[in-house]
Design an enzyme around this catalytic site. Structure first.
Site, PDB file in Angstrom:
ATOM      1  N   GLY A 298      -0.144  -0.862  -6.740  1.00 57.11           N
ATOM      2  CA  GLY A 298      -0.854  -1.869  -7.512  1.00 57.11           C
ATOM      3  C   GLY A 298      -2.045  -2.371  -6.734  1.00 57.11           C
ATOM      4  N   SER A 301      -2.693  -1.787  -2.814  1.00 50.89           N
ATOM      5  CA  SER A 301      -1.472  -1.581  -2.037  1.00 50.89           C
ATOM      6  C   SER A 301      -0.585  -0.523  -2.675  1.00 50.89           C
ATOM      7  CB  SER A 301      -0.700  -2.896  -1.890  1.00 50.89           C
ATOM      8  OG  SER A 301      -0.271  -3.360  -3.149  1.00 50.89           O
ATOM      9  N   LYS A 302       0.175   0.140  -1.834  1.00 50.21           N
ATOM     10  CA  LYS A 302       1.161   1.121  -2.268  1.00 50.21           C
ATOM     11  C   LYS A 302       2.457   0.848  -1.510  1.00 50.21           C
ATOM     12  CE  LYS A 302      -1.904   4.976  -3.526  1.00 50.21           C
ATOM     13  NZ  LYS A 302      -3.201   4.324  -3.342  1.00 50.21           N
ATOM     14  N   ASP A 407       5.972 -17.827  -8.629  1.00 46.29           N
ATOM     15  CA  ASP A 407       5.824 -16.557  -9.356  1.00 46.29           C
ATOM     16  C   ASP A 407       7.185 -15.901  -9.575  1.00 46.29           C
ATOM     17  OD1 ASP A 407       4.434 -14.569 -10.699  1.00 46.29           O
ATOM     18  OD2 ASP A 407       4.050 -13.392  -8.898  1.00 46.29           O
TER      19      ASP A 407
END
Length: 586
Positions: A298, A301-302, A407
């Site tokens: 995403g 970043s991985k 979140d």
């Protein structure tokens, strides 16, 4: 905005509002109204629509709405090169596996149209097609930092400017080589970050085999290749959206037993998508870590499933190209993970490394997350209650440390060997000892699970009760298989619904579950229950509710003696039954 009737004035008004530092919610609302106005189909209007699409992408990981918006405005703005460049860039960054098919349809569409920039658009689309078919690095087609917007001016796109500069450099290099060994050019400007030359549109297929051979000799794929040193110079200036992703796949035996299902492991990610090939290795702090496969991605970043020693972990790898605020969120996450290291409620951080170009976080590996289990559907109430209780204990642990997560969502609850654990503290907030809430400078979280107070205005007060709202949304989704705002298709409608919120629809027949959801989803934060209230709620304890008993007794008496029932008689019977039940429970 009501008194604005042309696209230029509307565009300038929106830019002024952004410069004034309006909240993200306000900005989205303004652009929603702006795109609803009829102000012509010129470049100013196009720019307004493209900015609106950017806002849609900032608010969600789902690219469906942005893609549909591009299709909706296609007939209006297909005559502009900037439309096609933005659309193609969107599909590349979205990782669309049907890119070649989309490009071919676009080329066929443009060929039958007549407009000023037709030749320029076709050259661009055909060059992207050539790159895509030959497996070339498509990052060259992604825009760098944007310059000032000047409609009507014939300005080269970032891609065209780069291609032009590289073509010029190639000519200079050739002249140096022809003039003899005394005239040498290192050709640095000819290479992208991945080390591959960018070719002019008419040279896209040239030397493709040589480029592939050069790459095959590398020990790691381009996503793990060393970056050029000059990338660090642009840190903090290139706007890029960091997305938080889930990083687990598959379902543990414990979860399978709860669901009565099995789920095979997915295949390895394609190296062409930027993933690391299986069995490759990376060195972090002098230690060799074996890459098994990519399991999440995403933004910049991985996440990889890795083997370190004899244990399996999750490795989050973040490319450090972005604004400093987002980098700060990752550092905040690392600090909080270390704060909770060793606790059973939070996914454990093993180690981390901050390099010049990358941030690595080695984490405890989880088999799946709650969002994947919910998508499977058919959750039993016993399973829901078990997960709900674990979630409450987790959030209680976080709140004890005076931290608001901000979140909470199903994807952030990870199953590790059958136990629920919390991940992702990137935007969590710490409450000072002398206060009970924090002043949030901007909206944070995922809209489907955000409380009304978190989206209504900028610099709104957010307290622990905001996390209670998010928990209520998660319980709602476990019970109903969809989040409360699922019937509203786009971000704008979700935000407006939250601002006008009265009550959600509840279709569950479990009255205790509906009761606890309603309590968590009270609009007034002060009326929401605490974690301890929820842990002692009859939804978990099974304790009979006096009000429910009154309803039952009244129905029985009406059946037995007609419509006229003495309320005091009903109360006495209900209270006696309730007291007897409590004694039996003791």
């Amino acid at each position: 905005m009501e008194g604005i009737f042309n696209s230029k004035s509307l565009y300038e008004y929106l830019e002024e509002q952004k410069q004034a530092g309006i909240s993200k919610t306000k900005e989205i609302s303004l652009y929603y109204k702006a795109t609803s106005k009829s102000v012509g189909d010129d470049e100013y209007s196009l720019r307004i629509w493209l900015d609106y699409i950017r806002l849609l992408m900032d608010g969600t990981k789902d690219v469906t709405e942005a893609r549909e918006t591009f299709k909706m405005i296609k007939m209006r703005f297909c005559k502009f090169y900037n439309y096609w460049e933005a659309y193609v860039r969107f599909e590349i960054e979205a990782g669309n596996g049907s890119l070649c098919k989309i490009l071919q349809h676009s080329i066929d569409f443009v060929k039958v149209k007549e407009f000023t920039e037709k030749k320029r658009v076709l050259e661009y689309l055909e060059c992207v097609m050539s790159y895509a078919r030959n497996g070339e690095d498509l990052s060259v087609f992604c825009r760098g930092p944007e310059t000032s917007f000047k409609p009507g001016a014939q300005v080269l796109s970032p891609f065209e400017a780069r291609i032009g500069e590289q073509s010029k450099n190639k000519v200079l290099k050739k002249e140096h080589e022809e003039s003899g060994p005394g005239h040498r050019d290192d050709g640095k400007n000819l290479l992208s970050r991945s080390g591959r030359a960018h070719l002019a549109p008419d040279e896209c297929k040239e030397n493709d085999n040589k480029n592939r051979a050069r790459e095959d000799g590398a020990s790691l794929s381009p996503s793990f290749a060393a970056k050029s040193k000059n990338c660090g110079a642009t840190f903090g200036t290139i706007p890029i959206r960091f997305e938080k992703e889930d990083y687990s796949q598959g379902i543990t035996m414990e979860i399978n037993a709860a669901l009565g299902r099995t789920s095979p492991e997915g295949s390895n990610s394609s190296p062409r998508s930027g993933a690391v090939r299986s069995r490759e290795r990376i060195i972090i702090k002098g230690r060799e870590i074996e890459i098994l496969k990519q399991i999440g991605k995403g933004g910049s970043s991985k996440v990889y499933k890795v083997l370190f020693g004899s244990n399996v972990y999750a490795l989050k790898r973040v490319e450090l190209i972005g604004d400093e605020k987002m980098l700060s969120s990752y550092i905040n996450e690392i600090n909080l993970l270390y704060k909770f290291k060793g606790t059973s409620e939070i996914v454990e951080i093993i180690d981390h490394e901050v390099g010049e170009d990358y941030l690595h976080i080695l984490l405890e590996y989880g088999e799946t997350d709650l969002s994947k289990i919910i998508r499977k559907g058919g959750l039993s109430m016993n399973f829901i209650k078990d997960v709900w209780e674990q979630m409450l204990l987790i959030v209680k642990r976080v709140h004890i440390e005076r931290i608001i997560h901000c979140d909470l969502k199903p994807a952030n609850f990870l199953f590790v060997k059958g136990r629920v654990k919390l991940i992702d503290f990137g935007i969590s907030k710490v409450i000072r000892n002398d206060t009970t809430s924090i002043l949030s400078e901007e909206q944070c979280g995922t809209v489907n699970y955000m409380s009304p107070e978190a989206v209504t205005q900028n610099k709104s007060k957010v307290a622990r009760s905001s996390d209670i709202w998010s928990l209520g949304c998660i319980l709602y989704e476990m019970v109903h298989s969809n989040p409360p705002l699922h019937e509203y298709p786009n971000l704008i409608q979700k935000i407006q619904r939250l601002q006008e919120y009265s009550e959600f629809k509840y279709t569950s027949k479990n009255k205790a579950a509906v009761m606890v959801m309603k309590e968590c989803l009270a609009r007034d934060p002060k009326k929401r229950p605490t974690i301890d209230n929820l842990l002692n709620h009859r939804f978990l304890t099974g304790e009979m509710c006096l009000e429910s008993l009154r309803e039952l007794v009244e129905k029985i008496l009406k059946i037995d003696g007609g419509d006229r029932v003495d309320p005091e008689h009903v109360d006495r019977i209900a209270e006696q039954l309730h007291s007897t039940h409590r004694q039996d429970q003791a």
